[in-house]
Write a protein that holds these residues in place. Sequence first.
Motif, PDB file in Angstrom:
ATOM      1  N   GLY A 127      91.725  90.548 -27.650  1.00 25.46           N
ATOM      2  CA  GLY A 127      91.972  91.990 -27.607  1.00 25.46           C
ATOM      3  C   GLY A 127      93.366  92.361 -27.149  1.00 25.46           C
ATOM      4  N   GLY A 128      94.184  91.367 -26.865  1.00 23.89           N
ATOM      5  CA  GLY A 128      95.538  91.620 -26.392  1.00 23.89           C
ATOM      6  C   GLY A 128      96.577  91.413 -27.480  1.00 23.89           C
ATOM      7  N   GLU A 129      97.815  91.516 -27.072  1.00 16.77           N
ATOM      8  CA  GLU A 129      98.954  91.414 -27.980  1.00 16.77           C
ATOM      9  C   GLU A 129      99.816  90.234 -27.534  1.00 16.77           C
ATOM     10  N   SER A 130     100.207  89.397 -28.463  1.00 17.52           N
ATOM     11  CA  SER A 130     101.075  88.271 -28.124  1.00 17.52           C
ATOM     12  C   SER A 130     102.482  88.784 -27.819  1.00 17.52           C
ATOM     13  N   SER A 131     103.269  87.946 -27.182  1.00 13.48           N
ATOM     14  CA  SER A 131     104.676  88.303 -26.931  1.00 13.48           C
ATOM     15  C   SER A 131     105.402  88.508 -28.245  1.00 13.48           C
ATOM     16  N   GLN A 132     105.130  87.667 -29.234  1.00 12.45           N
ATOM     17  CA  GLN A 132     105.778  87.813 -30.545  1.00 12.45           C
ATOM     18  C   GLN A 132     105.490  89.181 -31.154  1.00 12.45           C
ATOM     19  N   GLN A 133     104.243  89.633 -31.073  1.00 18.38           N
ATOM     20  CA  GLN A 133     103.881  90.942 -31.623  1.00 18.38           C
ATOM     21  C   GLN A 133     104.603  92.061 -30.879  1.00 18.38           C
ATOM     22  N   ALA A 134     104.640  91.965 -29.557  1.00 17.61           N
ATOM     23  CA  ALA A 134     105.308  92.991 -28.752  1.00 17.61           C
ATOM     24  C   ALA A 134     106.813  93.009 -29.022  1.00 17.61           C
ATOM     25  N   ILE A 135     107.406  91.828 -29.140  1.00 21.72           N
ATOM     26  CA  ILE A 135     108.831  91.745 -29.456  1.00 21.72           C
ATOM     27  C   ILE A 135     109.105  92.364 -30.817  1.00 21.72           C
ATOM     28  N   SER A 136     108.285  92.055 -31.774  1.00 22.99           N
ATOM     29  CA  SER A 136     108.476  92.559 -33.134  1.00 22.99           C
ATOM     30  C   SER A 136     108.514  94.087 -33.169  1.00 22.99           C
ATOM     31  N   ARG A 137     107.557  94.737 -32.519  1.00 24.14           N
ATOM     32  CA  ARG A 137     107.518  96.204 -32.567  1.00 24.14           C
ATOM     33  C   ARG A 137     108.659  96.821 -31.762  1.00 24.14           C
ATOM     34  N   SER A 138     109.017  96.197 -30.641  1.00 25.83           N
ATOM     35  CA  SER A 138     110.081  96.779 -29.822  1.00 25.83           C
ATOM     36  C   SER A 138     111.463  96.577 -30.444  1.00 25.83           C
ATOM     37  N   ILE A 139     111.676  95.459 -31.088  1.00 23.94           N
ATOM     38  CA  ILE A 139     112.962  95.233 -31.756  1.00 23.94           C
ATOM     39  C   ILE A 139     113.109  96.176 -32.948  1.00 23.94           C
ATOM     40  N   ALA A 140     112.001  96.538 -33.585  1.00 22.34           N
ATOM     41  CA  ALA A 140     112.055  97.533 -34.665  1.00 22.34           C
ATOM     42  C   ALA A 140     112.582  98.871 -34.132  1.00 22.34           C
ATOM     43  N   VAL A 141     112.197  99.224 -32.903  1.00 24.16           N
ATOM     44  CA  VAL A 141     112.711 100.460 -32.286  1.00 24.16           C
ATOM     45  C   VAL A 141     114.209 100.326 -32.054  1.00 24.16           C
ATOM     46  N   LEU A 142     114.642  99.195 -31.517  1.00 23.01           N
ATOM     47  CA  LEU A 142     116.073  99.006 -31.270  1.00 23.01           C
ATOM     48  C   LEU A 142     116.871  99.040 -32.567  1.00 23.01           C
TER      49      LEU A 142
ATOM     50  N   GLU B 211     126.998 106.025 -30.664  1.00 22.20           N
ATOM     51  CA  GLU B 211     127.630 105.165 -29.677  1.00 22.20           C
ATOM     52  C   GLU B 211     126.726 104.799 -28.502  1.00 22.20           C
ATOM     53  N   TYR B 212     125.984 105.780 -27.953  1.00 17.89           N
ATOM     54  CA  TYR B 212     125.162 105.538 -26.761  1.00 17.89           C
ATOM     55  C   TYR B 212     123.725 105.997 -26.983  1.00 17.89           C
ATOM     56  N   CYS B 213     122.801 105.164 -26.526  1.00 17.98           N
ATOM     57  CA  CYS B 213     121.381 105.458 -26.672  1.00 17.98           C
ATOM     58  C   CYS B 213     120.655 104.974 -25.420  1.00 17.98           C
ATOM     59  N   LEU B 214     119.601 105.677 -25.044  1.00 23.97           N
ATOM     60  CA  LEU B 214     118.769 105.238 -23.929  1.00 23.97           C
ATOM     61  C   LEU B 214     117.350 105.032 -24.432  1.00 23.97           C
ATOM     62  N   VAL B 215     116.742 103.926 -24.022  1.00 26.21           N
ATOM     63  CA  VAL B 215     115.373 103.579 -24.398  1.00 26.21           C
ATOM     64  C   VAL B 215     114.572 103.381 -23.112  1.00 26.21           C
ATOM     65  N   MET B 216     113.594 104.269 -22.876  1.00 26.69           N
ATOM     66  CA  MET B 216     112.748 104.211 -21.677  1.00 26.69           C
ATOM     67  C   MET B 216     111.445 103.499 -22.030  1.00 26.69           C
ATOM     68  N   THR B 217     111.163 102.423 -21.307  1.00 28.23           N
ATOM     69  CA  THR B 217     109.969 101.648 -21.614  1.00 28.23           C
ATOM     70  C   THR B 217     109.366 101.068 -20.328  1.00 28.23           C
TER      71      THR B 217
END
Length: 186
Positions: free
Chosen positions: A104-119, A128-134
């Motif tokens: 029922g959880g999420e692997s690190s790979q899955q979490a990295i994949s979705r967060s890198i898509a945001v970046l 030039e400048y962006c802030l990402v709150m997580t």
Amino acid sequence: MKKKIYLVRHCLASGQKSTASLTAEGRDQATQLAQSLGHIPFDKLYSSPYRRALQSIEPLALQLDKPITIDDRLEERKLSAVPIENWIEELEQTFVDLSYTIEGGESSQQAISRSIAVLNDALLYTKEYCLVMTHGNLLTLILHHFNTDYQFNTWKKLRNPDVFCLTFHNNTIESIQNVKLSGEPL
């Protein structure tokens, strides 16, 4: 062209649920965070939809008169569908084996994949400048994606809030810096 993404772990909160609010100390930290980062001309502000993340970024957004882009891909990583007693050991295992998943959880790979898509989106839409709150776990996994020296022990040492500046040149990571905020400790 260089771009800087400020990756921020939310301020001190009353709990881990998505509805958990900042504590009184966390609200003070959010105000200090706005004072420390308010001189940076952020083009975009992104946030997890969790209440503690939004409350952490709101003072800065108000100060800069900038909208907050809420992105579900920045919500905290779900380790398990049910509470587990040895969650620290299980979390550490997810840094050893990025494909490791608890039911029922999420692997690190899955979490990295979705967060890198945001970046990647942030790099596309930021001048030039962006802030990402997580959240701490996701922030550490993002750092790990760019530099594998960032591991479980990095997560253990994170503070609320904590800020890292990722500098990109032509959308390629150039450096990662842990930012000391004015008025430390936060």
